[in-house]
Motif scaffolding. Structure first.
Motif: not given
Length: 137
Positions: A51, A54-55, A58, A64, A93, A97-99, A120-122
């Motif tokens: 994660a 990923e950030e 981004f 992502y 991705p 968003t991504y999971t 998730t991204q959140d």
């Protein structure tokens, strides 16, 4: 004449073996559950690490990325195996968003409470267990 017996009788030996067997029958399942639950940290650490990657990706690409974009060695195009091989991580991705999903493999499949972890991204953390707090503690 004083006749003192020295040594252990067969009955005493069998009693000691029975006690050890009972203790082992009680302790081993508990130990096995503990080992499986301790391996859950590998999934949590891998998901958190990916994660973060990923950030970072981004920030540079404004979307992502896949495992290859993140420069993670993948066992296939979309699967990453954790360091000790207890979990396989996949990424779904999109641009916004991504999971991340970690699925138990090998002996870790015996951990029926927490076979999958999702992030998730959140920052939403879920698992295959009824309560995510059991797995994400």
């Amino acid at each position: 004449m004083n006749n003192k017996n020295k040594g252990v009788t067969l009955i005493e030996l069998m009693l000691a073996v029975a006690i050890v067997g009972i203790l082992a029958a009680i302790a081993y399942p508990s130990y096995s559950r503990y080992v499986l639950s301790s391996h859950r940290t590998e999934a949590q650490a891998a998901l958190t690490r990916i994660a973060n990657l990923e950030e970072r990706y981004f920030m540079d690409a404004n979307s992502y990325g896949t495992l290859q974009d993140l420069h993670l060695t993948a066992t296939s195009a979309a699967i990453y195996t954790t360091d000790n091989g207890y979990y396989q991580v996949s990424i779904t991705p999109s641009s916004a968003t991504y999971t991340l999903t970690a699925t138990a493999t090998g002996n870790q499949v015996g951990d029926t409470d927490c076979q999958t972890f999702t992030l998730t991204q959140d920052g939403l953390k879920t698992s295959s267990s009824a309560a995510a707090s059991i797995c994400w503690h």
